[in-house]
Structures are given as C-alpha cells and as structure tokens.
Design an enzyme around this catalytic site. Structure first.
Site, PDB file in Angstrom:
ATOM      1  N   LYS A  78       0.874  -1.169   0.000  1.00 32.67           N
ATOM      2  CA  LYS A  78       0.000   0.000   0.000  1.00 32.67           C
ATOM      3  C   LYS A  78       0.911   1.220   0.000  1.00 32.67           C
ATOM      4  O   LYS A  78       1.638   1.470   0.959  1.00 32.67           O
ATOM      5  CB  LYS A  78      -0.916  -0.026   1.223  1.00 32.67           C
ATOM      6  CG  LYS A  78      -2.061   0.999   1.180  1.00 32.67           C
ATOM      7  CD  LYS A  78      -1.576   2.336   1.659  1.00 32.67           C
ATOM      8  CE  LYS A  78      -2.693   3.371   1.708  1.00 32.67           C
ATOM      9  NZ  LYS A  78      -2.169   4.712   1.991  1.00 32.67           N
TER      10      LYS A  78
ATOM     11  N   GLY B 185      -0.071   2.812  14.475  1.00 32.91           N
ATOM     12  CA  GLY B 185       0.540   1.527  14.802  1.00 32.91           C
ATOM     13  C   GLY B 185      -0.215   0.784  15.891  1.00 32.91           C
ATOM     14  O   GLY B 185      -0.346  -0.451  15.848  1.00 32.91           O
TER      15      GLY B 185
ATOM     16  N   GLU C 167       7.482  -0.090  12.740  1.00 28.99           N
ATOM     17  CA  GLU C 167       8.528   0.926  12.939  1.00 28.99           C
ATOM     18  C   GLU C 167       7.798   2.249  13.042  1.00 28.99           C
ATOM     19  O   GLU C 167       7.254   2.755  12.070  1.00 28.99           O
ATOM     20  CB  GLU C 167       9.516   0.904  11.774  1.00 28.99           C
ATOM     21  CG  GLU C 167      10.802   1.681  12.068  1.00 28.99           C
ATOM     22  CD  GLU C 167      10.707   3.143  11.700  1.00 28.99           C
ATOM     23  OE1 GLU C 167      10.551   3.977  12.627  1.00 28.99           O
ATOM     24  OE2 GLU C 167      10.785   3.460  10.509  1.00 28.99           O
TER      25      GLU C 167
ATOM     26  N   CYS D 175      11.860   9.832  10.987  1.00 32.20           N
ATOM     27  CA  CYS D 175      11.589   9.273  12.314  1.00 32.20           C
ATOM     28  C   CYS D 175      12.842   9.341  13.170  1.00 32.20           C
ATOM     29  O   CYS D 175      12.760   9.346  14.402  1.00 32.20           O
ATOM     30  CB  CYS D 175      11.070   7.844  12.205  1.00 32.20           C
ATOM     31  SG  CYS D 175      12.089   6.772  11.192  1.00 32.20           S
TER      32      CYS D 175
ATOM     33  N   GLU E 272       5.923  13.628  18.480  1.00 33.00           N
ATOM     34  CA  GLU E 272       6.675  13.719  17.242  1.00 33.00           C
ATOM     35  C   GLU E 272       5.940  14.639  16.269  1.00 33.00           C
ATOM     36  O   GLU E 272       4.808  14.366  15.880  1.00 33.00           O
ATOM     37  CB  GLU E 272       6.833  12.328  16.613  1.00 33.00           C
ATOM     38  CG  GLU E 272       7.654  12.348  15.338  1.00 33.00           C
ATOM     39  CD  GLU E 272       7.714  10.992  14.671  1.00 33.00           C
ATOM     40  OE1 GLU E 272       8.807  10.604  14.230  1.00 33.00           O
ATOM     41  OE2 GLU E 272       6.658  10.320  14.584  1.00 33.00           O
TER      42      GLU E 272
END
Length: 484
Positions: free
Chosen positions: A177, A235, A252, A286, A381
């Site tokens: 995807k 996630g 991740e 990240c 983040e």
C-alpha cells in the site's frame, strides 16, 4: 516521468487497473501546490484483488530457489540503477525534495536491494546436535506467504526497498500500500521490477487513503505478515487488529530523538549536525533530532550558534537550498498548532515558527526553548523542522532526560570523552546511537528500530529483517542403523 498516466493505476497481478469504484484523488507537489496526477482511490475490493493475485503467484515464487530469487533481484537493481534519474525526478516532485537528495535516496534503495539480493545465497538456517543417537537436527527458513506492506512518504524510495526486497528474497509475494502522498515513486519502482523479470503478481501495489485501503490490507485474512512504518497512533490500531488475528506484525513507529551536547563538545560540529538532524528533509525523519539536551556551561554558546545557523537555512528545492516543504497542508497545520500551544504555555520561539512563503507547505526552521519536558511539544513527534532546547546540569541528567520519554528510536551525543560516549551509547534507551554526528544515518545492512513507543521489537532492514519475513522450521532426520 515521461509516461505518467493522468490517473495513476494500481498494479495487480501484472495488470494496471483503476480503482474498482472509479474514484481518484490528487497527488500534489508540496513545493508549489500543483497537481502531478490523479491517483486510484482504492478500497477493500481492490485490496482483495491484490491479495488474491499475490496468493496465486506466491507458491511459484517460493519454489524458485533462493539463489535464483537473488539473481532476479540483482537484475531488478540493474534496471532501477539504469532508470535512477527517472525515479529521482518522481521522488523530487511528489515529496518536495532537492533532486540531489532524491538521487541519494534512490541510490540508497538500490544498495538495500543489492544487499538483500545477496541474502539469496545465504538465508542461513542451523544444524544442531541431537541428544538422541542417530538423529540429526536442523532449521530452515520458509516464507510467511503474502506480505502486506504499508510505507511512509518521507523517503519514498528507501521505504519501498526496506520492506519489499527482504520480503521478496524470503519467498513471499507482496501487496504494497503506497503512501498516499508519494504513490508515483512506488508505482514506478514496481513497474521497473516487473519489467526487469520479477514474475507478475509477486509484487502488487495499491494506492489509496489509510482508512480506505490501508485498513482493509491490515484486516485481510489472506495477508500472513504485515509491516507498517508510520505514526504510533496508527501503529496501535494496527497492532490491535493483528493481535486479534494472531497475524505476524512488524512496526517501525515514531521518534522524538535526543541530541546531547556536552561541555567538552566541538560546538561547531555539534551545530552542523544539529541542523542536519533537525532540518534536513524538512525534519521529516523518524530519526530526526528534535530534543536538544545541552549542558548549562555551553548552553548559551550552543543556542546562539544554532540560531545563527538556523537563520542561514535556505528553503526551497533548488540545489543550493537546505530544506524543502513538509509533505502536506495537514501536517503543516499540525506543526503550527503545536508551536502555538507551546508558546501559550510559556515556551519561547527563538527563530522561525511560522509558515513560509505564499505557496507550498513550507514551515520556517524553528528553534524553541523553555518548554517543560512533559509539554506536548516535548513529547509528541511533529515530523517537521522544529528543534526544542533544554538545559541539563551534567551527564547524569542528560542521560536521565534522554530516557524519560515514551519514544526510543535513535539518540546521539557530542563529546570528546570516550567514557561519556560509551556510557551514553550503552545507557540510552534507543535502538540506534551515534557519537559526534547526527541522530540519523542508518545503513541498509544494519537493523533499524527501537523500544518503547518506537516499535514492537522487530528490526528492518539488515539480516534481522529476514526474521520478519520468514518462518523457522525444525527438521529432524532419524537414521535406522540396521539399514545402513
């Protein structure tokens, strides 16, 4: 990008297909807001078709000896290398990057692919002694089956490579995807893979929005292993779904990575790497540096140098620029809102903090000080060019603050002391630690990932990725001495 279609299709079973619904969405250049093309807006039916194609192709691919799979991947890398400029142009346009940065990322993706092509000559198992006479034990690696891969938009070519190539070398078929903001590069790389000899149906690409195409891929019972790179919030939702299905999962996730500056650091080198960690790729890593923990005795000197270096950063996508736009308007507004809330709680913006220009998704590179360690801007983040400064008394407090955080992806320390470098590297709770450079720079043959909310314990790429995309099988051979 000379043959880019007006509506970017899915690639399913070797065929280019529009979304079954006929719907599409715009792929927009974040540098100037121009539309690059329309993109197939896939839904569950498209995902099911891709999974069916992958399941049909996977047994034949798994039956291909791993050494031959590696040879095919080497041919694929040759083809990608021959068209590297074309791929880089696609990345530069849809991700808002300098062309030389895009070329570097494509080169990194090819290095990653060559590494995993070489793993076709290894895919090591083990032989081990038995406690029973005339019995011999071994392990071998077997494919999981169909790998569902969901990638992020920040570095499109490496993100493709880090997941697709280890999944393929292990004998899996893939349903990828693409990131909704960077679908062209995924489509182009997949086309080149097939043109170079990858069997049809082994690599399928579906485009679409996360809720409409990503979630059906996560939930599909025909997907045997799922790998996701993205936010911790998403996630968690993926982990819940895969947990209910007992589906193998690699996550991740995010990072809010500490960058420690000690009182014996080379401040000029530290500032150089601070800018690269916080601002290169518009802070969309990240592994970006975003929490700067600076010893009190050098705090003002480092702060002033960083502000001056930040002032010199040039925005744009030309070759002499330092950082481009963030990926989309939504991300830009999220960052502006976080900065505004931080100043409302007493933090001070030393430079930047505003939208830049009258077109595109540009945020001025930003330095903030005075935020509390538990404030939103310190804990969340932002995925943009925002650096937050914090004073620390000494090494012990720096290490404690680095670890007192929900994330644990990367970290770095600037010091001339070997003792501090070793103590920090072993003591910091992070999956990757760097001394006297930036918080980023992972290489494709090394494992990447981190503890806490940065992942679920898996690592990609490196040989550790083989553990994600293969299953271990024990084989026991019993010999009858009477028949020798």
């Amino acid at each position: 990008m000379t043959d880019l279609p007006s509506i970017l299709p899915n690639l399913i079973g070797g065929e280019e297909r529009p979304a079954e619904s006929g719907r599409s969405f715009a792929n927009v250049n974040p540098h100037d807001g121009s539309e690059i093309c329309q993109v197939a807006r896939s839904e569950a039916a498209d995902v099911s078709a891709a999974v069916a194609a992958a399941r049909a192709a996977q047994p034949g691919w798994a039956a291909t000896p791993a050494v031959q799979r590696g040879h095919i991947l080497h041919q694929v890398m040759n083809a990608l290398e021959a068209r590297a400029d074309e791929i880089a142009a696609a990345v530069a346009a849809e991700a808002g990057k300098r062309l030389k940065d895009s070329k570097g990322e494509v080169g990194g993706a090819i290095l990653c692919g060559r590494f995993f092509a070489g793993e076709g000559q290894r895919l090591f198992g083990r032989t081990m002694p038995s406690g029973t006479p005339n019995k011999y034990n071994m392990t071998v690696r077997t494919p999981c089956g169909v790998a569902g891969l969901i990638i992020a938009a920040n570095t499109p070519a490496p993100n493709f490579a880090w997941k697709v190539f280890p999944a393929l070398i292990c004998g899996n078929a893939v349903v990828l995807k693409s990131a909704e903001d960077t679908p062209v590069s995924a489509w182009l790389m997949a086309r080149i893979c097939e043109e170079a000899g990858l069997p049809k149906g082994v690599l399928n690409v579906v485009h679409g929005l996360g809720a409409e195409a990503g979630q059906p891929l996560v939930d599909h019972p025909g997907v045997d292993v799922l790998s996701f790179t993205g936010s911790t919030a998403v996630g968690r939702r993926i982990a819940e779904s895969c947990g209910r299905q007992l589906k193998k999962l690699s996550l991740e996730l995010g990072g809010k990575n500490p960058f420690v500056v000690c009182d014996d650091a080379d401040l000029d080198n530290a500032v150089k790497w601070a800018c690269l960690s916080a601002y290169s790729n518009a802070g969309q890593r990240c592994a970006a540096g975003s929490r700067f923990l600076v010893f009190e005795s050098v705090y003002e000197a480092f702060r002033d140098k960083l502000v001056e270096a930040t002032r010199a950063q040039k925005l744009g996508v030309e070759e002499d620029c330092d950082l481009g736009p963030v990926i989309n308007e939504r991300q830009l507004n999220n960052m502006l809102g976080a900065i505004e809330r931080a100043t409302g709680k007493g933090a001070k913006v030393l430079i930047g903090g505003r939208r830049a220009g009258d077109k595109g998704c540009y945020l001025e590179p930003t330095v903030v000080e005075g935020a509390a360690p538990d404030d939103e801007i310190s804990q969340t983040e932002l995925f943009g060019p925002v650096a937050s400064l914090y004073r620390v008394r000494d090494f012990a407090q720096a290490l404690a603050m680095a670890n007192d955080h929900p994330y644990g992806l990367t970290a770095c320390i600037h010091t001339r002391s070997l003792d501090r470098a070793l103590a920090f590297s072993h003591g910091v709770q992070a999956g990757a630690t760097v001394v006297n450079a930036g918080t980023y720079g992972s290489e494709p043959h090394m494992p990447f990932g981190g503890p806490k909310q940065s992942g679920n314990g898996t690592r990609e790429p490196g040989t550790e990725a083989l553990d994600v995309y293969s299953e271990l099988k024990d084989i026991y051979l019993n010999v009858d001495p009477a028949k020798l």
